[in-house]
Design a protein around this motif. Sequence first.
Motif, PDB file in Angstrom:
ATOM      1  N   UNK B 190      34.078  43.811  21.371  1.00 49.80           N
ATOM      2  CA  UNK B 190      34.777  43.000  22.364  1.00 49.80           C
ATOM      3  C   UNK B 190      35.112  43.849  23.593  1.00 49.80           C
ATOM      4  N   UNK B 193      31.922  44.897  25.520  1.00 48.67           N
ATOM      5  CA  UNK B 193      31.325  43.849  26.357  1.00 48.67           C
ATOM      6  C   UNK B 193      32.061  43.705  27.680  1.00 48.67           C
ATOM      7  N   UNK B 194      33.395  43.748  27.636  1.00 47.53           N
ATOM      8  CA  UNK B 194      34.163  43.580  28.870  1.00 47.53           C
ATOM      9  C   UNK B 194      33.954  44.783  29.797  1.00 47.53           C
ATOM     10  N   UNK B 197      30.466  44.764  31.311  1.00 47.28           N
ATOM     11  CA  UNK B 197      30.374  43.828  32.443  1.00 47.28           C
ATOM     12  C   UNK B 197      30.955  44.473  33.692  1.00 47.28           C
ATOM     13  N   UNK B 232      39.136  46.109  34.336  1.00 43.92           N
ATOM     14  CA  UNK B 232      38.413  45.589  33.168  1.00 43.92           C
ATOM     15  C   UNK B 232      39.007  46.168  31.884  1.00 43.92           C
ATOM     16  N   UNK B 235      42.213  44.414  31.266  1.00 36.23           N
ATOM     17  CA  UNK B 235      41.972  43.075  30.718  1.00 36.23           C
ATOM     18  C   UNK B 235      41.632  43.158  29.233  1.00 36.23           C
ATOM     19  N   UNK B 239      44.042  41.356  26.514  1.00 37.56           N
ATOM     20  CA  UNK B 239      43.519  40.258  25.687  1.00 37.56           C
ATOM     21  C   UNK B 239      43.409  40.716  24.239  1.00 37.56           C
ATOM     22  N   UNK B 301      49.147  40.203  31.030  1.00 38.17           N
ATOM     23  CA  UNK B 301      47.757  39.747  30.933  1.00 38.17           C
ATOM     24  C   UNK B 301      47.452  38.740  32.029  1.00 38.17           C
ATOM     25  N   UNK B 305      44.610  38.813  34.971  1.00 34.98           N
ATOM     26  CA  UNK B 305      43.625  37.743  35.138  1.00 34.98           C
ATOM     27  C   UNK B 305      43.743  37.155  36.542  1.00 34.98           C
ATOM     28  N   UNK B 306      44.978  37.008  37.000  1.00 36.98           N
ATOM     29  CA  UNK B 306      45.207  36.450  38.336  1.00 36.98           C
ATOM     30  C   UNK B 306      44.560  37.324  39.413  1.00 36.98           C
ATOM     31  N   UNK B 308      41.886  39.314  39.023  1.00 41.55           N
ATOM     32  CA  UNK B 308      40.436  39.112  38.955  1.00 41.55           C
ATOM     33  C   UNK B 308      40.066  37.793  39.610  1.00 41.55           C
ATOM     34  N   UNK B 309      40.964  36.823  39.423  1.00 42.23           N
ATOM     35  CA  UNK B 309      40.799  35.466  39.865  1.00 42.23           C
ATOM     36  C   UNK B 309      40.860  35.399  41.398  1.00 42.23           C
TER      37      UNK B 309
END
Lengths: 296, 313
Positions: B190, B193-194, B197, B232, B235, B239, B301, B305-306, B308-309
């Motif tokens: 997990x 992968x993040x 990316x 990343x 994150x 998560x 968290x 995310x915000x 990245x958003x």
Amino acid sequence: MLETAPTPPASGEASHSERAAAARRRTRRPRSLGVAALAWTVGLVFFFPVLWMFLTGFKHESEASTTPPTWLFVPTFDQFRAILGRDFLPYFLNSLTASVLSTVLVVVLAVPAAYALSLAPVRRWKDALFFFISTRMMPPVAIILPLYIIANNIGLLDNVTMLSVVYTVMNLPIAVWMIRSFLVELPAEVLEASRVDGASIGTEIRRIILPMIAPGVAATALICFIFAWNEFFFAVSLTSTKAATVPVFLTGFITAEGLFLAQLSAASMMAALPVILAGWVAQKWLVRGLSLGAVK
Amino acid sequence: MSAPPVVDGRAGGAAAPARSTTPTAVERLKRRIPLLPALVLTIVLTQVPLLGTVYYSFHSRNLLRGDAIEFVWFANYADILGDEHFRTAVLNTVVLTASTVTLSIALGVALAVLLDKAFLGRSVVRTLLITPFLVMPAVAALLWKHAMFDPVYGLLNWFLSLVGVGPIDWISELPMFSIVLMMTWQWTPFMMLIVLAGLQSQSPEVLEAAKVDGARAFATFRRITLPHLRRFIELGILLGSIFIVQTFDAIFLITQGGPGQATMNLPYFIYQRTFRAFEVGESAAAGVIVVAGTIVIAIFALRVILNLFREEG
């Protein structure tokens, strides 16, 4: 299936990175052999327990529990037959029903919701988006008792439909975020054209938007399927006999009863294989789903 | 949050001006319709039960005794906070989560860096590496319990015997370590992968420029790649923490919280109090405390995310 990983995206930047990667490849050939050896070793170490499960499932019990471990043997299907004989099929069908039904429901609910949170945004759409993920972050154990009591009172305890609805809610945040991340990538002109034609929201979603984000929706569905199929906590708390899913079947293997490792491995393989395959197919999109659409 | 609906993403562009004209009440209602089914279902199945848990946490009730429900203020909270087993469960949850997250993010970064390089069979290795995360957690737990950790037939002891160590009765002697080991196996993919990316979203121009300027590989990694990866990694950690705090399958199937209380974590503790002891009030109070704790991590968290958003928008 195995070759899906490095797909060259169509944008200009990506072809740059492809060229750069090619340049790196040319300049660093001698080192790449060491990298390959190391990466393959680590990959095989991580994969080993799964491989071992696969091998052990085809052994006789006497070959499964030995020191040193048995590497060479004549494969047998006895264990699979034994598992099917232990009434595995109803559990498997319950898992299939709960996963497929919840995945369908998730898609039906998430596509319009994601639309209302991106292309035709409602007021305070950001709050709604963050409300959705906050529910995914809430520990299930904190709501299990009221859920259990409610389900009990309306006669939906040990019921596959109830379990599917719970899985739907569990996966909705991921699906809404993920599908939204595909929607914001759509070209504005196409949507404008459909609005000028005066299509209703329903028609617009079905005729124009859905075909364009179909691969994204498929990826989202696969990821929701994976989470629903693998779910254990709600299944073990809300079902007992009629609606119990595959993970619940596996609780029969908590304590060792004599020689049973081969049978456990066969059952494990039947339980895990659908999702392993789905995950391999969806691996390109896996990271997007796991990061709630935040990481592409 | 903002009064005129802000259109984000590339879809904005041409469409934005048309939409920012103040919509009528009917128009606003119509826009809300596609959202409502998902929103209502989510509220009914998450917020209503959560209110139920809060309600129970202030009331005295044991399902077995069938007592009348009685409002008891904070008595359940006092009981649970004074309960030694609850405190052990909190501590175990922290240890389990922190160890697993630390190990899996460290391994995940290393593997991501490795997989970012070109080599023969890279996509096959990637496929092999993500598999542990796909294996049904219940299967993973039982597989490790019986095929890896078993003191007599377990493969871990067999591998160790090749180098003259052991045998170790993993689950009895090193219960927490065993759980962490298995969870790290499961969560490293997990994290990988993040982070991978993140690595692949790096601008190749910047890396090439660094190379042309004569920067050494390690310096480039530390000065350019690592700062880029920070969000990343954050994150992944956040998560990962949120999901690993909720660990239930492994505890239920491998140790049942034991030996003694050695691996009793909060989800399993609450599950036992609820479904084995039927202590509704106390377990509800414990549940509310867990939610409060999760909110603290979740705020961080959500902030990541915000960010990245915003970048995407």
